[in-house]
Design a protein around this motif. Structure first.
Motif, short mmCIF file in Angstrom:
data_model
loop_
_atom_site.label_atom_id
_atom_site.label_comp_id
_atom_site.label_asym_id
_atom_site.label_seq_id
_atom_site.Cartn_x
_atom_site.Cartn_y
_atom_site.Cartn_z
N SER A 1 29.29 64.77 68.55
CA SER A 1 30.10 65.45 67.53
C SER A 1 30.36 66.89 67.92
CB SER A 1 29.39 65.41 66.17
OG SER A 1 29.17 64.10 65.76
N GLY A 2 29.38 67.51 68.57
CA GLY A 2 29.54 68.87 69.05
C GLY A 2 30.62 68.98 70.11
N ILE A 3 30.69 67.96 70.97
CA ILE A 3 31.75 67.93 71.98
C ILE A 3 33.11 67.92 71.29
CG2 ILE A 3 32.83 66.50 73.78
CD1 ILE A 3 29.99 65.61 74.57
N GLY A 4 33.23 67.12 70.25
CA GLY A 4 34.48 67.06 69.49
C GLY A 4 34.85 68.39 68.88
N VAL A 5 33.86 69.12 68.37
CA VAL A 5 34.12 70.44 67.78
C VAL A 5 34.67 71.39 68.84
CG1 VAL A 5 33.01 72.50 66.81
CG2 VAL A 5 32.41 70.24 65.93
N ILE A 6 34.05 71.42 70.00
CA ILE A 6 34.48 72.34 71.06
C ILE A 6 35.86 71.95 71.59
CG2 ILE A 6 33.92 73.29 73.32
CD1 ILE A 6 32.06 74.17 70.96
N ILE A 7 36.08 70.67 71.85
CA ILE A 7 37.39 70.24 72.35
C ILE A 7 38.49 70.53 71.33
CG2 ILE A 7 38.79 68.22 72.96
CD1 ILE A 7 36.35 67.10 74.40
N GLY A 8 38.21 70.30 70.08
CA GLY A 8 39.20 70.57 69.03
C GLY A 8 39.58 72.03 68.95
N ARG A 9 38.60 72.93 69.09
CA ARG A 9 38.90 74.36 69.06
C ARG A 9 39.64 74.77 70.32
NH1 ARG A 9 37.10 71.85 65.93
NH2 ARG A 9 39.30 71.86 65.47
N TYR A 10 39.30 74.15 71.45
CA TYR A 10 40.02 74.39 72.69
C TYR A 10 41.50 74.05 72.51
CZ TYR A 10 41.85 73.37 77.35
OH TYR A 10 42.63 73.31 78.48
N LYS A 11 41.78 72.87 71.95
CA LYS A 11 43.16 72.45 71.74
C LYS A 11 43.89 73.38 70.78
CE LYS A 11 42.52 67.54 72.69
NZ LYS A 11 42.51 66.18 72.11
N LYS A 12 43.18 73.83 69.75
CA LYS A 12 43.79 74.73 68.75
C LYS A 12 44.26 76.03 69.40
CE LYS A 12 42.80 77.02 64.35
NZ LYS A 12 43.79 76.38 63.49
N VAL A 13 43.42 76.67 70.20
CA VAL A 13 43.83 77.95 70.80
C VAL A 13 44.74 77.74 72.00
CG1 VAL A 13 41.80 79.18 69.95
CG2 VAL A 13 41.77 78.24 72.25
N LYS A 14 44.63 76.61 72.66
CA LYS A 14 45.49 76.31 73.81
C LYS A 14 46.95 76.23 73.36
CE LYS A 14 45.39 75.46 78.21
NZ LYS A 14 45.11 76.59 79.09
N ASP A 15 47.18 75.75 72.14
CA ASP A 15 48.53 75.68 71.59
C ASP A 15 49.18 77.06 71.47
OD1 ASP A 15 48.40 72.94 71.42
OD2 ASP A 15 47.95 72.90 69.27
N PHE A 16 48.35 78.11 71.46
CA PHE A 16 48.84 79.49 71.37
C PHE A 16 48.53 80.26 72.65
CE2 PHE A 16 47.99 78.01 67.06
CZ PHE A 16 49.23 78.24 66.46
N ASN A 17 48.55 79.51 73.79
CA ASN A 17 48.28 80.09 75.11
C ASN A 17 46.94 80.81 75.18
OD1 ASN A 17 50.76 79.20 76.27
ND2 ASN A 17 51.78 80.84 75.15
N GLY A 18 45.96 80.28 74.48
CA GLY A 18 44.65 80.90 74.43
C GLY A 18 43.68 80.33 75.45
N LYS A 19 42.45 80.85 75.39
CA LYS A 19 41.40 80.43 76.31
C LYS A 19 40.10 80.26 75.53
CE LYS A 19 41.04 82.80 80.18
NZ LYS A 19 41.05 83.91 81.16
N VAL A 20 39.25 79.39 76.05
CA VAL A 20 37.92 79.18 75.50
C VAL A 20 36.92 79.27 76.64
CG1 VAL A 20 36.37 77.48 74.43
CG2 VAL A 20 38.68 77.76 73.56
N ALA A 21 35.78 79.88 76.35
CA ALA A 21 34.69 79.95 77.32
C ALA A 21 33.38 79.65 76.61
CB ALA A 21 34.63 81.33 77.96
N ILE A 22 32.40 79.26 77.41
CA ILE A 22 31.07 78.93 76.91
C ILE A 22 30.07 79.82 77.63
CG2 ILE A 22 29.33 77.11 76.69
CD1 ILE A 22 31.83 76.42 75.13
#
Length: 111
Positions: A57-78
């Motif tokens: 479920s945690g993987i889903g949370v992280i991937i979902g937030r990645y997709k959300k910011v990616k739609d606005f040319n964003g980046k995610v890091a851990i």
């Protein structure tokens, strides 16, 4: 699961503490999405120093937030993954899309 939000310039830092599992995933998702929407930031660093357990479920949370910011040319890091949590990221293939850094300073330098 407790969340602490910090802002460093144009980067949202999300410090997670506790267990990121099916019991907490929906609440975590909503709180992070609300903070992203509220701040308008599209660069997010997840600090996992306080996470002692994570399931798929945690993987889903992280991937979902990645997709959300990616739609606005964003980046995610851990950052600050414990070895047993890092294994979950590896098995889930998250490092193919999200970069891991040793610490916050290194992540901020590349953002």
């Amino acid at each position: 699961m407790q969340l602490i939000f910090e802002r460093k310039d144009d980067v949202l830092i999300v410090k997670l503490m506790g267990e990121l599992d099916h019991h907490s995933a929906e609440e975590v998702r909503i709180k992070i999405d609300n903070k992203i929407d509220e701040t308008g930031l599209n660069k997010v660093i997840f600090d996992f120093a306080g996470v002692n357990f994570m399931d798929s479920s945690g993987i889903g949370v992280i991937i979902g937030r990645y997709k959300k910011v990616k739609d606005f040319n964003g980046k995610v890091a851990i950052i600050n993954l414990r070895p047993h949590i890092k294994k979950i990221f590896e098995l889930g293939g998250l490092f193919k899309i999200i970069k891991e850094y040793d610490n916050l300073q290194k992540a901020l330098l590349e953002f």
